[in-house]
Structure formats: structure tokens, C-alpha cells
Design an enzyme around this catalytic site. Structure first.
Site, PDB file in Angstrom:
ATOM      1  N   ARG A 182      -9.095  -6.806   8.355  1.00  0.00           N
ATOM      2  CA  ARG A 182     -10.127  -5.608   7.037  1.00  0.00           C
ATOM      3  C   ARG A 182     -11.337  -5.541   7.883  1.00  0.00           C
ATOM      4  O   ARG A 182     -11.931  -4.637   7.356  1.00  0.00           O
ATOM      5  CB  ARG A 182      -9.750  -6.058   5.516  1.00  0.00           C
ATOM      6  N   LYS A 239     -14.916  -1.980   2.444  1.00  0.00           N
ATOM      7  CA  LYS A 239     -15.271  -3.092   1.290  1.00  0.00           C
ATOM      8  C   LYS A 239     -16.451  -3.556   2.407  1.00  0.00           C
ATOM      9  O   LYS A 239     -17.091  -4.113   2.733  1.00  0.00           O
ATOM     10  CB  LYS A 239     -14.478  -4.920   1.776  1.00  0.00           C
ATOM     11  N   GLU A 295      -8.826  -0.819 -10.810  1.00  0.00           N
ATOM     12  CA  GLU A 295      -9.266  -2.082 -10.814  1.00  0.00           C
ATOM     13  C   GLU A 295     -10.325  -2.855 -11.516  1.00  0.00           C
ATOM     14  O   GLU A 295     -11.108  -2.075 -12.081  1.00  0.00           O
ATOM     15  CB  GLU A 295      -9.169  -2.862  -9.251  1.00  0.00           C
TER      16      GLU A 295
END
Length: 289
Positions: free
Chosen positions: A56, A155, A188
Site C-alpha cells: 500500500r 495514505k 469512515e
């Protein structure tokens, strides 16, 4: 683990003392939040889902056209080396890649030397009693960034969106806050993915709701399916959480933590439910297998 005086930080191929782990004030990671990161858990001396996190990290870097100066195998070794050097048995790794030093402008062509930083330490996101009794959270007015502005699957070091929502939560004496997307749907929380249980079915927002595809989120779904629990990724509204039988959050730092109230409305009977408790217990067993 190493104490503060002897803690070692990995910086561009070397383990240096915490006080010596510095980057340029011209680094675009500092100036513009231009970089990517991963938070990774260590259980019983083993880095949890190590390759998933590294994959990721490199995907996030590719998406923002940031070339990481070492390959994946070297990165895996570097994380393990840093964990071992600090004597971490049960702890947390923060892996940061910055764009590197540049000029006082946005042009990435004028930057150089991306920084690879690995910190191995301990972490405690929530008090232990909240894992037993559950979190009480609120809905933030700050929404998730529009997915066409910046993909939530990246991210990045720019977490202001989440920080602003977190401030709303702490101002309301809530340690976490729910964030909606631009369509008013559940996305979220500021640092965690969210799940509900309704009539025995485990439900969670899909990736196109504007969420980070959490590593712990994926583990929770795997464990639920192994336990014979039906798992559905579907659009959720706040109403679905209000009327849910159970609710819980997942995240690398948070692990699995129950939620018993949203916006002053008790979820279920206001206590952690059986599915949540079962998955939390199974998760704790799984990470040490």
C-alpha cells in the site's frame, strides 16, 4: 524496548539516535504534506501484515509520482532491522516517505533526495476501559475530501481533513468522530474504518464511499467470513448506524474497538455486542498465531 535516550530511528539507510533523526526545513513533506506513510503493528516480535502495508505504501507513492529510493525487499528488511534495534516485541512502526528538500514552491521537479524514515515505538490509542465498555462518538461536520480531489486510498502526509474532524470530536469529549462523504453517506472515522451489525449481517462502507482500504478492515472481514458471518460492503447512512444492533471500528492502532453511541443515540443496548466481542477476541488470537 529502547528508552528515549537509546531509541534508534532509521533514516535513509542508517540507524541514528532519535535526536539526530532530522530532515531539512525545505523538505516538501514538511512544507506541503507531500509524502506518504504507513502505520504498522508488531505483535510478539513479528511485523503484522508486513507485505500488505508495504504494497500500500508503494501504491500511494506511485499515485502521487513519488519514487521511493529503495525497493520493497529493502524496505521490508529496513522495517525489521528498526524493530529489532529498538527491542520492540509488541509495538508500532511509523514508516514515512517524504518528497525531499526543494524550493519554496510546488514544482516537484525542483525537489531531490526523498527521505525514508522508520520509527519503531509503542502506541496506545484508546484507554483499555473503552475496549470493554465501548466508544461514544459524534458525527463531524467536516466531510471526507472529495475523491476526485485526492483519492482516499492514498495514505498521504496531509491529514488536515481528518485532524479538523478529530478536533470536532475532542471538543465534544469524544475520542473519535464519524466522517461522511460528499454525498452525505457514511465514509469512515478520523483514523478508523467503521462496521455495523444488523440482523446478524456485518456491514461496512465500500471503498468508493471515500475510505482508506484499511489493512485491519480487511482482516476483520476475513475473520468474520471464516466464522460464518455474512459480510456486505454497502452504502450506509447515519440512520443505519443509529438503528444498528452493534457497531465497531477497526484500525492498525485501534485494532477492534466497540462503539456504543453515535450522536447521543445508543447503538443496540448501549453495550458491546456479541459479534463485536467475538471478532475482537478472534483478532487478538489471530495476530499472535
Amino acid at each position: 524496548m529502547a528508552d528515549q535516550a537509546t531509541q534508534k530511528v532509521y533514516l535513509n539507510g542508517e540507524l541514528v539516535g532519535k535526536q539526530q533523526a532530522v530532515v531539512s526545513v525545505y523538505d516538501h513533506g514538511l512544507l506541503y504534506g507531500d509524502g506518504v506513510f504507513e502505520g504498522i503493528r508488531v505483535y510478539s516480535g513479528k511485523v503484522f501484515r508486513h507485505e500488505d502495508h508495504i504494497d500500500r505504501l508503494y501504491e500511494s507513492a506511485k499515485a502521487i509520482r513519488l519514487v521511493i529510493p529503495i525497493d520493497k525487499s529493502e524496505m521490508l528488511d529496513a522495517v525489521n532491522e528498526t524493530v529489532a534495534a529498538n527491542g520492540i516485541v509488541d509495538g508500532y512502526v511509523r514508516l514515512v516517505i517524504t518528497r525531499g528538500a526543494g524550493t519554496l514552491g510546488l514544482d516537484i521537479r525542483r525537489t531531490s533526495n526523498p527521505q525514508v524514515i522508520i520509527i519503531a515505538d509503542t502506541i496506545s490509542l484508546y484507554p483499555e476501559e473503552l475496549y470493554e465498555n465501548g466508544l461514544r462518538i459524534i458525527t463531524a461536520s467536516t466531510i471526507r475530501n472529495h475523491p476526485t480531489a485526492l483519492s482516499p486510498r492514498i495514505k498521504s502526509l496531509n491529514y488536515l481533513n481528518n485532524i479538523m474532524a478529530k478536533i470536532e470530536g475532542t471538543d465534544a469529549d469524544s475520542l473519535e468522530a464519524l466522517m461522511l462523504n460528499h454525498k452525505g453517506e457514511v465514509a469512515e472515522c478520523t483514523g478508523d474504518n467503521i462496521f455495523i451489525v444488523k440482523n446478524g449481517i456485518l456491514k461496512t462502507p465500500p471503498t468508493d464511499a471515500g475510505i482508506l482500504e484499511g489493512v485491519t478492515r480487511n482482516v476483520a472481514m476475513e475473520l468474520a467470513r471464516e466464522a460464518g458471518i455474512e459480510v456486505v460492503e454497502m452504502t450506509l447512512l447515519r440512520h443505519d448506524i443509529y438503528i444498528a444492533d452493534e457497531c465497531f471500528l477497526t484500525g492498525t492502532a485501534a485494532e477492534v474497538i466497540p462503539v456504543v453511541s453515535l450522536d447521543g443515540r445508543e447503538i443496540g443496548d448501549g453495550k458491546p455486542g456479541p459479534v463485536t466481542q467475538k471478532l475482537r477476541q478472534r483478532f487478538q488470537e489471530y495476530v499472535r498465531e
